[in-house]
Structures are given as structure tokens and as C-alpha cells.
Design a protein around this motif. Structure first.
Motif, PDB file in Angstrom:
ATOM      1  N   HIS A  95     -79.161  -9.037 -92.827  1.00 43.57           N
ATOM      2  CA  HIS A  95     -80.053  -9.480 -93.912  1.00 43.57           C
ATOM      3  C   HIS A  95     -80.213 -10.997 -93.932  1.00 43.57           C
ATOM      4  O   HIS A  95     -79.261 -11.727 -93.635  1.00 43.57           O
ATOM      5  CB  HIS A  95     -79.474  -9.001 -95.252  1.00 43.57           C
ATOM      6  N   PRO A  96     -81.416 -11.489 -94.286  1.00 40.76           N
ATOM      7  CA  PRO A  96     -81.635 -12.939 -94.340  1.00 40.76           C
ATOM      8  C   PRO A  96     -80.607 -13.681 -95.209  1.00 40.76           C
ATOM      9  O   PRO A  96     -80.210 -14.802 -94.879  1.00 40.76           O
ATOM     10  CB  PRO A  96     -83.038 -13.083 -94.945  1.00 40.76           C
ATOM     11  N   HIS A 147     -74.517  -2.697 -91.375  1.00 39.40           N
ATOM     12  CA  HIS A 147     -75.571  -3.324 -90.575  1.00 39.40           C
ATOM     13  C   HIS A 147     -76.552  -4.110 -91.448  1.00 39.40           C
ATOM     14  O   HIS A 147     -76.888  -5.244 -91.117  1.00 39.40           O
ATOM     15  CB  HIS A 147     -76.298  -2.233 -89.776  1.00 39.40           C
ATOM     16  N   VAL A 148     -77.001  -3.533 -92.564  1.00 44.55           N
ATOM     17  CA  VAL A 148     -78.020  -4.255 -93.361  1.00 44.55           C
ATOM     18  C   VAL A 148     -77.455  -5.512 -94.013  1.00 44.55           C
ATOM     19  O   VAL A 148     -78.168  -6.493 -94.180  1.00 44.55           O
ATOM     20  CB  VAL A 148     -78.702  -3.408 -94.461  1.00 44.55           C
ATOM     21  N   GLY A 195     -87.097  -0.066 -90.253  1.00 42.89           N
ATOM     22  CA  GLY A 195     -88.272  -0.911 -90.464  1.00 42.89           C
ATOM     23  C   GLY A 195     -88.556  -1.187 -91.928  1.00 42.89           C
ATOM     24  O   GLY A 195     -89.515  -1.884 -92.258  1.00 42.89           O
ATOM     25  N   THR A 196     -87.706  -0.683 -92.808  1.00 42.15           N
ATOM     26  CA  THR A 196     -87.906  -0.866 -94.251  1.00 42.15           C
ATOM     27  C   THR A 196     -88.051  -2.347 -94.609  1.00 42.15           C
ATOM     28  O   THR A 196     -88.981  -2.729 -95.314  1.00 42.15           O
ATOM     29  CB  THR A 196     -86.697  -0.284 -95.019  1.00 42.15           C
ATOM     30  N   ARG A 198     -89.431  -6.993 -86.122  1.00 41.81           N
ATOM     31  CA  ARG A 198     -88.885  -5.958 -85.233  1.00 41.81           C
ATOM     32  C   ARG A 198     -90.003  -5.006 -84.843  1.00 41.81           C
ATOM     33  O   ARG A 198     -90.848  -4.650 -85.673  1.00 41.81           O
ATOM     34  CB  ARG A 198     -87.762  -5.197 -85.937  1.00 41.81           C
ATOM     35  N   LEU A 205     -73.940  -9.762 -85.680  1.00 41.91           N
ATOM     36  CA  LEU A 205     -73.842  -8.308 -85.508  1.00 41.91           C
ATOM     37  C   LEU A 205     -72.825  -7.973 -84.414  1.00 41.91           C
ATOM     38  O   LEU A 205     -71.991  -7.077 -84.568  1.00 41.91           O
ATOM     39  CB  LEU A 205     -75.209  -7.715 -85.147  1.00 41.91           C
ATOM     40  N   ARG A 236     -77.347   1.995 -96.102  1.00 44.04           N
ATOM     41  CA  ARG A 236     -78.451   2.642 -96.817  1.00 44.04           C
ATOM     42  C   ARG A 236     -78.233   4.157 -96.803  1.00 44.04           C
ATOM     43  O   ARG A 236     -77.461   4.666 -95.994  1.00 44.04           O
ATOM     44  CB  ARG A 236     -79.802   2.329 -96.141  1.00 44.04           C
TER      45      ARG A 236
HETATM   46  C1  HEM Z   1     -82.209  -3.168 -90.485  1.00 38.74           C
HETATM   47  C2  HEM Z   1     -80.900   0.269 -87.351  1.00 38.74           C
HETATM   48  C3  HEM Z   1     -80.144  -3.102 -83.934  1.00 38.74           C
HETATM   49  C4  HEM Z   1     -81.757  -6.476 -86.978  1.00 38.74           C
HETATM   50  C5  HEM Z   1     -81.895  -1.948 -89.950  1.00 38.74           C
HETATM   51  C6  HEM Z   1     -81.883  -0.680 -90.657  1.00 38.74           C
HETATM   52  C7  HEM Z   1     -81.532   0.278 -89.779  1.00 38.74           C
HETATM   53  C8  HEM Z   1     -81.290  -0.369 -88.508  1.00 38.74           C
HETATM   54  C9  HEM Z   1     -81.391   1.770 -90.035  1.00 38.74           C
HETATM   55  C10 HEM Z   1     -82.210  -0.475 -92.147  1.00 38.74           C
HETATM   56  C11 HEM Z   1     -83.657  -0.228 -92.424  1.00 38.74           C
HETATM   57  C12 HEM Z   1     -84.525  -1.438 -92.223  1.00 38.74           C
HETATM   58  O1  HEM Z   1     -84.540  -2.375 -93.029  1.00 38.74           O
HETATM   59  O2  HEM Z   1     -85.229  -1.446 -91.219  1.00 38.74           O
HETATM   60  C13 HEM Z   1     -80.592  -0.351 -86.159  1.00 38.74           C
HETATM   61  C14 HEM Z   1     -80.110   0.344 -84.982  1.00 38.74           C
HETATM   62  C15 HEM Z   1     -79.886  -0.605 -84.033  1.00 38.74           C
HETATM   63  C16 HEM Z   1     -80.234  -1.892 -84.602  1.00 38.74           C
HETATM   64  C17 HEM Z   1     -79.905   1.833 -84.882  1.00 38.74           C
HETATM   65  C18 HEM Z   1     -79.391  -0.452 -82.625  1.00 38.74           C
HETATM   66  C19 HEM Z   1     -79.401   0.679 -81.942  1.00 38.74           C
HETATM   67  C20 HEM Z   1     -80.507  -4.316 -84.468  1.00 38.74           C
HETATM   68  C21 HEM Z   1     -80.455  -5.576 -83.768  1.00 38.74           C
HETATM   69  C22 HEM Z   1     -80.918  -6.529 -84.634  1.00 38.74           C
HETATM   70  C23 HEM Z   1     -81.244  -5.859 -85.876  1.00 38.74           C
HETATM   71  C24 HEM Z   1     -79.989  -5.778 -82.323  1.00 38.74           C
HETATM   72  C25 HEM Z   1     -81.088  -8.011 -84.446  1.00 38.74           C
HETATM   73  C26 HEM Z   1     -80.322  -8.784 -83.725  1.00 38.74           C
HETATM   74  C27 HEM Z   1     -82.037  -5.870 -88.170  1.00 38.74           C
HETATM   75  C28 HEM Z   1     -82.596  -6.563 -89.312  1.00 38.74           C
HETATM   76  C29 HEM Z   1     -82.711  -5.613 -90.338  1.00 38.74           C
HETATM   77  C30 HEM Z   1     -82.235  -4.346 -89.791  1.00 38.74           C
HETATM   78  C31 HEM Z   1     -82.983  -8.039 -89.378  1.00 38.74           C
HETATM   79  C32 HEM Z   1     -83.220  -5.845 -91.762  1.00 38.74           C
HETATM   80  C33 HEM Z   1     -82.090  -6.271 -92.632  1.00 38.74           C
HETATM   81  C34 HEM Z   1     -82.553  -6.541 -94.049  1.00 38.74           C
HETATM   82  O3  HEM Z   1     -83.263  -7.544 -94.241  1.00 38.74           O
HETATM   83  O4  HEM Z   1     -82.229  -5.753 -94.925  1.00 38.74           O
HETATM   84  N1  HEM Z   1     -81.520  -1.724 -88.640  1.00 38.74           N
HETATM   85  N2  HEM Z   1     -80.646  -1.688 -85.886  1.00 38.74           N
HETATM   86  N3  HEM Z   1     -80.975  -4.520 -85.741  1.00 38.74           N
HETATM   87  N4  HEM Z   1     -81.842  -4.544 -88.485  1.00 38.74           N
HETATM   88 FE1  HEM Z   1     -81.191  -3.136 -87.217  1.00 38.74          FE
END
Ligand code: HEM
Length: 372
Positions: A286-287, A281-282, A188-189, A297, A336, A246
Motif C-alpha cells: 500500500h502507498p 500483502h496489501v 486490481g481493486t 498494474r 514485499l 482482504r
Molecule cells: C494488491 C495479489 C504481486 C503490488 C494486491 C491484491 C491482491 C494481490 C489480491 C489486493 C487487491 C488489489 O488491490 O488489487 C498479488 C499476487 C501477486 C502479487 C497474487 C504475485 C503472484 C505483486 C507485486 C507487486 C504488487 C510483485 C509490486 C512489486 C501490489 C500493489 C497492490 C497490490 C501496489 C495495491 C495495494 C493497495 O494500495 O492496497 N495484490 N500481488 N503485487 N499488489 Fe499484489
């Protein structure tokens, strides 16, 4: 304890500071008429407004009323404060058919989600004509809300699939500390925040976007994502941080700085290797990688016991809200699904998309604009 009004311009439970607990349910509507569907939404509105303020679902309450009738509230939340309860209603694509004369009213943005590479969706965890997201800081209060709304719907709609969640995996306001998901990482950062002026245009449907009755509403995408926890727990700290992009402790981008430092995707280290992996992932979410696309989220951790092999049946119940899923969730999830290093440790098993109408006016019903 916090209490949020049910009536208003927008529904609560979206920009509301993410509560700790979730009970989400998707419903199938029975063979009823359009008028009966409108009555159901009116009855749900009445009960949701009451429960949001800590009252029982009905005017008598669990322990009074006609002695030979079932009580109009089930009772387990009696004496409990509202605990920040929000109840958010949504309409699934399958509601917009000839049964209710709604076929012509389906918003173009309420698409059928495409099949994403790697999807392992289970039939019994997909779709729904209606959905209700109940969030609260007390699990009993969230469950009480879904239970009573299901009871009220008896004979008119029944639960198709549902999910309990604990431990929010997002912050939606600046005042909240970033929580952690079951991979042990801060989650959620980089989320959208209620206080930021730009958030509104990425979350709320604007006039002129298409179906006018959705103005002030949003689109909810839910994905039940199973985590292969045991595999994750045997992978090295280096691998875990590479996958996310991260650090595990602070949540700082691997390009350096602190939790809220912007990631530098061009930064390189030894041998010109990028500090944030190409498949992290990030980077992919990322945008900057997605033509500026963002989303709000609002997901939760879940553990549904264990599977036949003695592994935790655990993961992330991903929920996001956006103005148009065709430009936000879908392209990001496609990227992704194709390339995310995290795919080795996750599997999407459930899915739903819902049009979340604007908030109801006092004296009106939720989703009234759809039937006008
Ligand atoms: C960022 C975990 C699935 C979209 C992150 C971060 C973590 C994380 C640890 C970095 C901290 C943060 O900025 O919140 C996970 C896990 C997932 C998952 C464990 C599945 C079990 C998804 C999915 C999407 C998504 C399905 C969208 C289709 C994003 C976005 C960010 C993010 C948009 C922020 C990226 C940025 O702007 O830096 N996620 N995520 N995530 N995640 Fe996920």
C-alpha cells in the motif's frame, strides 16, 4: 469490437482498459547496424499500425501478392476484428551499448533491477534488448501480432523469451469489474485508474525527469511469478485471507467495509492484534507503507502446462508501468520480498525492465526520439 489507434501522444496498452489476453515477447537484436535497427522499428511501426485497425501486417495480405514469395501476413487473423489489439514497444537496458552508439542515451531510470531476496530467476526468462506487449480480447489476435512482428524481424531480432497470458489481473478503468488471479482473489481493486487526474503523473515520464526523449513514455517492469498453487489450495481460508489482507469473496479489507473501502491498518481486534496482518500483502504494497509510491498494474494469469511433479506450472505474469522504477517498483518489491506473507506461495522466475517510449506520430517511427 474495440479498436485503439497505434499513433498518439502515448503508446496504447498502458492506460487502455486492460484486455483479456496477453502475448508478451522479449527480443535480442542481432549483429546489425544502427540504421538497420531504425529500419526494424520503422517496419514494426508500419505493421503495428495496420494490425491495430484489423488489417494484415502487410499491404498484400495473406492470400495475394507475388505468388512465388511468402505472403506478407500469416493469415490466422484474417476475418477477425481488431478485438481491442494494442501493441506496446519497449527498450531494454542492453540496447544502450556501443553496438548502436546508444550508450550515452540510456535513461538513468532504466536501471538494472537489483537482486531481490528470494529471487529464483531462470536465465532463459530474463532481460532482452527490446520487448513487445500485445494485448487483445482474442488470443488469436494477440498471437498473430507477435508472430508477424517476429517474422518481420527475421535476421534482425529474435525472441529471447515470451509469455502467453489469459485473464487480466487488473482493472485500469473505473468501468471494468475487478477480475481474479489464480489465488482466487480479486486483483486490481486498488490499482491506478485511467480516469483519475493523478494517474498521469505516476505513469508518464514528465519533461525534466531525465532523458527528454522519454517524455510521455513510461517504464515497464515484467516479473514472471510462479504460484505454488497446490500449497495454496491446501491452506485454510483464514490463512489465505491473512496473507492477502482482504476477504476472498468480496475483496474487502479485513479492517471492514466493502471492496473499495480504504483499508484501516491501525484497526485491531481480539488481543489487540491488527485486523490486517503486519505481513499482509496489501499492507506492505500500500502507498501508506511506501512513502506514497504507486504503480499501474497490468498483469495476466498464466498456466504453462505442468512441471515434472505433476504440479500446474501456473502463476501471475506481473506487468507494471510507472514514471520511475527507482521510486515505484523497486522499493515496493524490496519490501514485499523481505516480509510479504505471500512469499511462501510465490516464486519470481522471470524478469525484465524496459523503457517504453512515447507514442509515435503518424508518419514517424516508434522510438524515433532515441535516434534523433
Ligand atoms: C494488491 C495479489 C504481486 C503490488 C494486491 C491484491 C491482491 C494481490 C489480491 C489486493 C487487491 C488489489 O488491490 O488489487 C498479488 C499476487 C501477486 C502479487 C497474487 C504475485 C503472484 C505483486 C507485486 C507487486 C504488487 C510483485 C509490486 C512489486 C501490489 C500493489 C497492490 C497490490 C501496489 C495495491 C495495494 C493497495 O494500495 O492496497 N495484490 N500481488 N503485487 N499488489 Fe499484489
Amino acid at each position: 469490437a474495440a479498436s485503439y489507434p497505434f499513433f498518439g501522444e502515448h503508446q496504447s496498452g498502458i492506460l487502455t482498459a486492460a484486455q483479456d489476453r496477453l502475448h508478451f515477447a522479449a527480443y535480442d537484436v542481432s549483429d546489425i547496424s544502427r540504421d538497420e535497427l531504425e529500419e526494424l522499428l520503422a517496419d514494426w511501426t508500419y505493421a503495428a499500425d495496420r494490425m491495430s485497425t484489423g488489417l494484415g501486417a502487410g499491404a498484400y495480405g495473406p492470400a495475394s501478392g507475388p505468388y512465388d514469395s511468402p505472403p506478407d501476413d500469416t493469415g490466422e487473423a484474417l476475418d477477425l476484428p481488431p478485438s481491442g489489439l494494442t501493441i506496446t514497444f519497449g527498450f531494454g537496458p542492453s540496447l544502450f551499448d556501443d553496438r548502436f552508439g546508444l550508450a550515452g542515451r540510456r535513461p538513468a531510470a532504466l536501471i538494472d533491477l537489483p537482486h531481490f531476496p528470494g529471487d529464483a530467476l531462470v536465465d532463459t526468462l530474463v532481460g532482452g534488448d527490446l520487448c513487445i506487449q500485445a494485448c487483445s480480447d482474442d488470443p488469436q489476435v494477440a498471437v498473430h501480432a507477435i508472430r508477424n512482428l517476429s517474422r518481420i524481424a527475421f535476421g534482425r531480432a529474435s525472441i529471447r523469451w515470451s509469455q502467453l497470458g489469459f485473464g487480466r489481473t487488473s482493472s485500469t478503468t473505473r468501468a471494468q469489474a475487478t477480475p481474479r488471479n489464480l489465488f482466487g482473489f480479486k486483483d486490481g481493486t486498488a490499482n491506478l485508474r485511467a480516469e483519475d487526474a493523478e494517474t498521469a503523473k505516476d505513469v508518464w515520464v514528465q519533461s525534466g525527469d531525465g532523458a527528454e526523449w522519454m517524455t510521455g513514455g513510461s517504464y515497464l517492469v515484467a516479473r514472471k511469478i510462479r504460484m505454488t498453487i497446490e500449497t495454496w489450495d491446501r491452506s485454510s481460508l483464514r490463512e489465505q485471507e491473512r496473507v492477502v489482507g482482504r476477504t476472498k469473496g468480496e475483496g474487502a479489507p479485513l479492517s471492514g467495509g466493502e471492496e473499495f473501502t480504504a483499508p484501516d491498518f491501525a484497526a485491531t481486534g481480539r488481543g489487540d492484534a491488527p485486523l490486517i496482518d503486519e505481513a499482509a500483502h496489501v499492507r506492505l504494497a500500500h502507498p501508506d507503507t511506501n512513502a506514497g509510491a504507486t504503480m499501474l498494474r497490468r498483469g495476466y494469469n498464466f498456466v504453462d502446462g505442468n512441471d515434472d511433479l505433476g504440479r500446474l506450472n501456473a502463476g501471475l505474469f506481473f506487468i507494471c508501468f510507472q514514471r520511475d522504477p527507482r521510486e515505484q517498483f523497486v522499493p515496493i518489491q524490496l519490501r514485499l520480498a523481505k516480509n510479504d506473507a505471500m512469499n511462501e506461495y510465490v516464486r519470481h522466475v522471470g524478469s525484465g525492465i524496459f523503457a517504453v517510449p512515447p507514442g509515435a506520430r503518424k508518419g514517424g517511427s516508434i522510438g524515433a526520439g532515441l535516434f534523433a
